[in-house]
Design a protein around this motif. Sequence first.
Motif: not given
Length: 591
Positions: A570-579
């Motif tokens: 799940x954290x990768x969704x948050x990191x990519x949206x942030x990027x």
Amino acid sequence: MLEKVRTSADAQARSWTSAFGHSLKGGDAAAVSQMFQADSHWRNLCGISWQIATFSGSRKLSEELCRRAREVGASGFEVDSELLPPRRAVVAGVEVIEAIFRFDTVNGPGVGVVRLVPSYGSDETKAWTISTLLDMEKISAARSSHRASVSHHRDFAETNWLDQRRVEVVFENREPDVLVVGGGHAGISAAVELKRMGFDTLVIDRQQRVGDNWRLRYNGLKLHNKTPVNHLRYMPFPPTWPDYIPKDKIANWLETYVESMEVNFWTRTSFEGAEYNEATQSWRAKVRRDDGSVRTLAPKHIVMATSVSGTPNIPSIATLENFAGKVLHSSKFAGGAEWRGKSVVVMGTGTSAHDICQELQANGAEVTMVQRSPTLVVNVDPSAQLYDKTYLGEGPPVDVRDLLNSSVPLEVLKASHKLITKEVRALDAVLLSRLEQAGFRLEFGEDGTGWPLKFRTRGGGYYFNVGCSELIADRKIALIQSTEIETFVASGLQLRDGSTRKADLVVLATGYKGQEHIVSSLFGAAVAARVGPIWGFDKESQELRNMWTRTGQPGLWFTGGAFSQCRIYSRFIALQIDAIETGRLEKASTS
Ligand SMILES: Cc1cc2nc3c(=O)[nH]c(=O)nc-3n(C[C@H](O)[C@H](O)[C@H](O)COP(=O)(O)OP(=O)(O)OC[C@H]3O[C@@H](n4cnc5c(N)ncnc54)[C@H](O)[C@@H]3O)c2cc1C
């Protein structure tokens, strides 16, 4: 002696990691390639470049590594023996040195795992697997926006925490940055990570109460994996909990988790579809509350968490229309008690089919199970648990175990699961042979890899035996093959051998469809075409298709799967949206 082994593992890991960092910095793919075994793998989880992908073969992975490392300025590779001292381990039958390393990139600090194949009597040690991911812990710790002020100074006339939470959750005169559709563990886990990265996130679910996705399942349900495998991030289950969590207990925990992690959650709210507005780069999402009111939300991103097996699969079954009794999909089966003394035919041999047969039999119904295709059966304990060894027994904290778990590339996972499945078949031999004697057709997953990869390719197709297999072997539940059926008749089944089976109820335990089956009805055919298949492995990237990664449709994401998968990815969704929102990443994937 142990100290010597440890030192040598430590020294080899340090020496390899430092040489690797040096070669990567030089951008010399040929030199990097020399540091890997020919059949090596690199799994990148947004670590060096934003991709979630695995590259195999020393030449290919070195070229990719060098190119991408240059783009993100990957540097400073060094072993982190505080997280885990480099150690010897056996992975997929191969003796390796396993070490965690850290590095830096323009996107933030990274962390990874390398597995070296030690070469005794020589200085040369080559890598077999390497993984790289961005370190969410460090990235989010560097931000303070998600943390409430800790000051005790306040104006006593001001709103307090509860007042603020009430305002936050209603989204009056405010739009969420991210709308998460579906509030099972998948949706909740995504929301928690998004919130941690500072995104104003709303979860909606049509259920009455958080946790009803478990609460409303059949009476005897317990989770299938042991408790340490199923932790949610930031709030692990108490050590006093049972080995297998009962459904109402996990339901209540999800409710507590939502409350404690301050997830904005609307229950009794259905998602009815959304359109993407290219001009504003946001969605117009229609959601209906159970009072009938409709609200159109305008999030920039939608994360679909409606389950990888959420839509009942109701195949057309020849001549079923002749049957005069009741026909139900397994999702609508409310319990065995009302069928006491009645005859029931259950079509299917997956988990739902077995559990429903067992519940009916326990309630005094006469039950016939109909097998349509060979099925994987595994005793829930200990056999099914052997695939989760990373999480069981003494060892490092769950975050480190997640790091180790996610570092295993698909090909190595397959090799490892083949060995475990062999062990499992030996452990379960008596049961399996009794099942075969009763006419049950067995299989063991593609290439004998067992249940976990069946879950990741089909979302089901197996049964964790909690007693129903014994009932079948003992002929307390009758078993027939679908090929034995001549036709359905008004009163039940007419078999090819001339006999009949009475039925008052036919249960279609014919499984569920995944998320790709709802994309076109909720977002339209053009979006469905842009996204393509969801779940199941992509041959080239060796990763689950469209999961936790950008899709072909800007602002549309998918999550789902097991507790451990949602906890890790799940954290990768948050990191990519942030990027994306900070202009470091294109909105949609082009591949
Ligand atoms: C008997 C059993 C045991 C299991 N044991 C384990 C285990 O030990 N460990 C493990 O990791 N997994 C286990 N699983 C598998 C899996 O974790 C569960 O199926 C889990 O429920 C999946 O979670 P999810 O959040 O993806 O989907 P769900 O829990 O199905 O949640 C999806 C939510 O989306 C909502 N929704 C769908 N469409 C809409 C819409 N249009 N609008 C609003 N809301 C919508 C639904 O109401 C639902 O609440 C088990 C499954 C079963 C059946």
